[in-house]
Scaffold this motif. Sequence first.
Motif, PDB file in Angstrom:
ATOM      1  N   UNK A 127       0.826  -1.207   0.000  1.00 62.48           N
ATOM      2  CA  UNK A 127       0.000   0.000   0.000  1.00 62.48           C
ATOM      3  C   UNK A 127       0.861   1.257   0.000  1.00 62.48           C
ATOM      4  N   UNK A 128       2.182   1.092  -0.070  1.00 59.70           N
ATOM      5  CA  UNK A 128       3.099   2.234   0.021  1.00 59.70           C
ATOM      6  C   UNK A 128       2.892   3.224  -1.124  1.00 59.70           C
ATOM      7  N   UNK A 129       3.030   4.506  -0.794  1.00 61.82           N
ATOM      8  CA  UNK A 129       3.010   5.584  -1.782  1.00 61.82           C
ATOM      9  C   UNK A 129       4.162   6.515  -1.434  1.00 61.82           C
ATOM     10  N   UNK A 130       4.993   6.849  -2.408  1.00 60.78           N
ATOM     11  CA  UNK A 130       6.136   7.719  -2.129  1.00 60.78           C
ATOM     12  C   UNK A 130       6.466   8.564  -3.353  1.00 60.78           C
ATOM     13  N   UNK A 131       7.184   9.649  -3.108  1.00 56.63           N
ATOM     14  CA  UNK A 131       7.561  10.616  -4.145  1.00 56.63           C
ATOM     15  C   UNK A 131       9.051  10.541  -4.390  1.00 56.63           C
ATOM     16  N   UNK A 143       7.930   9.934   1.730  1.00 57.93           N
ATOM     17  CA  UNK A 143       6.713   9.117   1.872  1.00 57.93           C
ATOM     18  C   UNK A 143       5.443   9.961   1.746  1.00 57.93           C
ATOM     19  N   UNK A 144       4.400   9.377   1.178  1.00 62.21           N
ATOM     20  CA  UNK A 144       3.090  10.003   1.044  1.00 62.21           C
ATOM     21  C   UNK A 144       2.051   9.100   1.723  1.00 62.21           C
ATOM     22  N   UNK A 145       0.822   9.577   1.920  1.00 66.10           N
ATOM     23  CA  UNK A 145      -0.207   8.749   2.565  1.00 66.10           C
ATOM     24  C   UNK A 145      -0.391   7.406   1.854  1.00 66.10           C
ATOM     25  N   UNK A 146      -0.400   6.324   2.622  1.00 58.25           N
ATOM     26  CA  UNK A 146      -0.536   4.986   2.055  1.00 58.25           C
ATOM     27  C   UNK A 146      -1.943   4.738   1.540  1.00 58.25           C
ATOM     28  N   UNK A 182     -10.175   5.094  -5.758  1.00 54.86           N
ATOM     29  CA  UNK A 182      -9.746   5.994  -4.689  1.00 54.86           C
ATOM     30  C   UNK A 182      -9.166   7.272  -5.306  1.00 54.86           C
ATOM     31  N   UNK A 183      -9.202   8.336  -4.527  1.00 54.17           N
ATOM     32  CA  UNK A 183      -8.587   9.586  -4.975  1.00 54.17           C
ATOM     33  C   UNK A 183      -7.790  10.201  -3.841  1.00 54.17           C
ATOM     34  N   UNK A 184      -6.741  10.925  -4.204  1.00 52.50           N
ATOM     35  CA  UNK A 184      -5.891  11.628  -3.235  1.00 52.50           C
ATOM     36  C   UNK A 184      -5.699  13.052  -3.727  1.00 52.50           C
ATOM     37  N   UNK A 185      -6.209  14.015  -2.972  1.00 54.45           N
ATOM     38  CA  UNK A 185      -6.134  15.427  -3.349  1.00 54.45           C
ATOM     39  C   UNK A 185      -4.874  16.039  -2.748  1.00 54.45           C
ATOM     40  N   UNK A 186      -3.932  16.442  -3.607  1.00 55.87           N
ATOM     41  CA  UNK A 186      -2.660  17.018  -3.157  1.00 55.87           C
ATOM     42  C   UNK A 186      -2.612  18.525  -3.371  1.00 55.87           C
ATOM     43  N   UNK A 188      -3.405  20.927  -1.549  1.00 54.46           N
ATOM     44  CA  UNK A 188      -2.928  21.676  -0.386  1.00 54.46           C
ATOM     45  C   UNK A 188      -1.628  21.106   0.174  1.00 54.46           C
ATOM     46  N   UNK A 189      -0.956  20.294  -0.622  1.00 53.48           N
ATOM     47  CA  UNK A 189       0.296  19.714  -0.198  1.00 53.48           C
ATOM     48  C   UNK A 189       0.108  18.325   0.386  1.00 53.48           C
ATOM     49  N   UNK A 190       1.219  17.736   0.782  1.00 49.05           N
ATOM     50  CA  UNK A 190       1.215  16.361   1.272  1.00 49.05           C
ATOM     51  C   UNK A 190       0.638  16.267   2.681  1.00 49.05           C
ATOM     52  N   UNK A 191       0.958  17.244   3.515  1.00 47.48           N
ATOM     53  CA  UNK A 191       0.525  17.200   4.912  1.00 47.48           C
ATOM     54  C   UNK A 191      -0.996  17.222   5.007  1.00 47.48           C
ATOM     55  N   UNK A 192      -1.545  16.244   5.661  1.00 51.38           N
ATOM     56  CA  UNK A 192      -2.987  16.195   5.873  1.00 51.38           C
ATOM     57  C   UNK A 192      -3.770  15.568   4.741  1.00 51.38           C
ATOM     58  N   UNK A 193      -3.118  15.247   3.612  1.00 53.86           N
ATOM     59  CA  UNK A 193      -3.837  14.628   2.492  1.00 53.86           C
ATOM     60  C   UNK A 193      -4.252  13.208   2.869  1.00 53.86           C
TER      61      UNK A 193
END
Length: 857
Positions: A127-131, A143-146, A182-186, A188-193
């Motif tokens: 489930x890893x997500x990274x930049x 690292x980004x939200x999994x 699934x969707x990931x809204x970035x 506003x940046x990585x923090x809190x996404x």
Amino acid sequence: MKNCLLICSFLFLLFSGSLLAQDKAHPSYVRWGELPPLPGTPGLAGCFAGVSNGTLLVGGGANFPDGGTPWTGSNKTWQDKVYALETATGSWKEAGKLPRPLAYGVSVTWKGGLICVGGSDANNHYADVFLLQYTNGRVQTTPLPALPKPLANACGVLIGDVIYIAGGTASPAATAAELVCWSLDLSKGVAGAQWTILPGWPGPARMLAVAGTLDGAFYLMSGVELVKGAGDSVAHRVFLKDAYRYTPAKGWAKVADLPEPVAAAPSPAYTSGQSHLLVFGGDHGRYFEQNAILKEKHPGFSDKVWAYNNITDVWTAIDTILTHKEADAAQQPNNSVWAPVTTPSVLWNGSVVFPSGEVRPAVRTPRVLMATPIQPAGAFHVLDWIIVGIYFLLVIGISVIVSRKMESSTNDFFLGGGKIPWWAAGLSIFGSKLSALTFIAIPAKAYATDWVYLLNNIMIVAVAPLIVYFYLPYFRKMQLTSVYEYLRIRFNQRVKLLGSLTFVLFQVSRLGIVIYLPALVLSAVTGINIFVCIIGITVITTAYSVSGGIEAVVWTEVMQVVVLLGGALIALIFMANSLPGGFGQLFTEAAENNKFRMAIMHGRITEPVLWVVLVGGFLTQLVTYSSDQVVVQRYLTTPTEKEARKSIYTNALLVIPASLIFFCVGTALWVFFKHNPAALNPNGRIDDVFPWYISNQLPSGLAGLVIAGLFAATMSTISSSMNSIATVVTTDFYQYLKPASTDRQRFAFARRTTVVLGVLGFFIAVYMVYLSNASIWDQYLKIIGLFGGCLAGMFVAGIFFPRINSVGIFIGFIVSAICLFFVQAANIVSFFLYPAVAVLMCVLVGYLSSLIWKEKG
């Protein structure tokens, strides 16, 4: 005579250019090439790939390092190396490693980095997500939200700042694919996404699907369904060819099925032009059950390039992937070029890159293919240019005849001596407002949507009586040359100068646009250099505008209207006749698909619902026909007020059949390209659809006639603007600054001004060529255009509200322009209502201000 020689020289140059271009073979929509192959590897399947700080990155993936296959005893190995290619002519170099060996995830390029989503190794899905970001020759990992759960063999795409992920499998031993989105809204940046769970599509769960995005929507196409029957030990693969579209405000909708499955095709699909998705290759599944039998004799995967048009909802094959099979292709596959699958597609420096991938079951390639979209020129022939040349000669002939009769006076130059017949003036009004942009844009709008905008056009029928009974008597009685002189008589000199300056700024800005955009289209469809097109349009139009004044403009517009409408009507008839069922089929299919819808009954004020179009259309026409010097000047060229009234009604009645013709052309284009999808340029803009049809589908000769119509629409708009600007500049500014000047001096100044305007329009158009993006100018013109409604508000106030004084109307104009700017920026009403807001604010603020600030007696 000098002007005629100059024009004839240009025609020779144009004709010579066409002779050189006519025998060119029709090019492909894609130019293929190769980047340097990946080093030190037999190739990778399921790698991650994207762009970081301008550098192409490729990482991870799985392969058989010894170049073997499962049936020769080789084992699949997962990789973690990251390779970087800084330039297309450079060399790959190792730039670091992934956090772990990983493959079969989703790749997304976002803000200078490569986002890797999910994936698998030999034992697990993750489930890893990274930049990954490439800096100073190395990659850095953030690292980004999994994901909500592990996932591999999924597909995904970035839309704005939102990542969409769909499908896949949850584990290596999975016997069913996942029906997840699934969707990931970035934004506003990585923090809190956080990942958002979206509803699933109305079809089978799948893996190895292809994602895409077009017009802000997420597309999910093809893939493989895993089906395990009773008693089966393993799941069987069912290759799918269905496709779906997800729009955030509307949810999922099914779109047309692909002609064949494209499982594991490079993803995401390439967004081509404004209305196409291109899918490159893929596995159609016909050989899947025979893989273990075919082995080295497997022919490889599909090499077709599939194009989906979201306007006609049709798929078609438009090209093939670069392939080249050598004699030893079975034993030495890397010596040949194959169509790859299980690899990402990456947009890099304007080209679509396919790094490595699987080319046969268990066989990888180190090759990196590159597809560059190209814009093919249309097919224009000698006979077409002869027709266009005849049109130009008619324009020259009219100019010569009129210039011999014209006296050297401003009355003749600006008003034609007041001797233009009513029917010619009416045709001229019509021609001056039907620009090349309209010639192109109305069919394109009807092709892409429906007939909702038709009511906006024909509201002139409701406005014409208002102009005839309230405005025309004022303009004729005062014997105006510039309509803005009325503002001086009714208010004062300052108000007149404000109105005149607004008109001049808008028209000068628009002049470059109406030269550039048609020249762009003409260059694309004829193959003639765009600078030659710009020079030709500018020189010829400026020459007859200078030599013959308004009378030459009017009579050429009469001829141009005939050519323009005749060309459009011929194109419509030809399109209908190209269908097996003719006009009957055209109207039946269009009606079945709601292409004739003329009104949206329910919706928001920001949408073109019926009342918005009616109110906005009425006031838009009022703005044009009450305060635009280009139009009003024609009212004043007729001998009497009665004939002026006839000219207004002639124009109003002509708009109805003309609008019907152009909307029918757009609808016919939709039906034609629905049945002939391969005939449409996938890399083109929607606005290019009619010129593209003209140059590629009409027979030689007819194409020339219709393109002559496009020239006619362009030149009528330019000449009208030039003469009207020269009129306003001469009468409202030059005469004001030099009141002692003679009529002959003003006549000479008007001619020089016309030449200067031609040069200015030319340079603006050339600047836009180098700008290569009209959006900045579009925004600028939209801001300037806001003042058009405010200008009409000044005339409404002057004629219908006697209590409004010069101080009040000046304040009303400024306040309404400011308010309208913020209304537009906030997007709180449809653009149809901009004139309503402008007129209302101008009159209301002007009235209130007049009550507060009384004019000095």
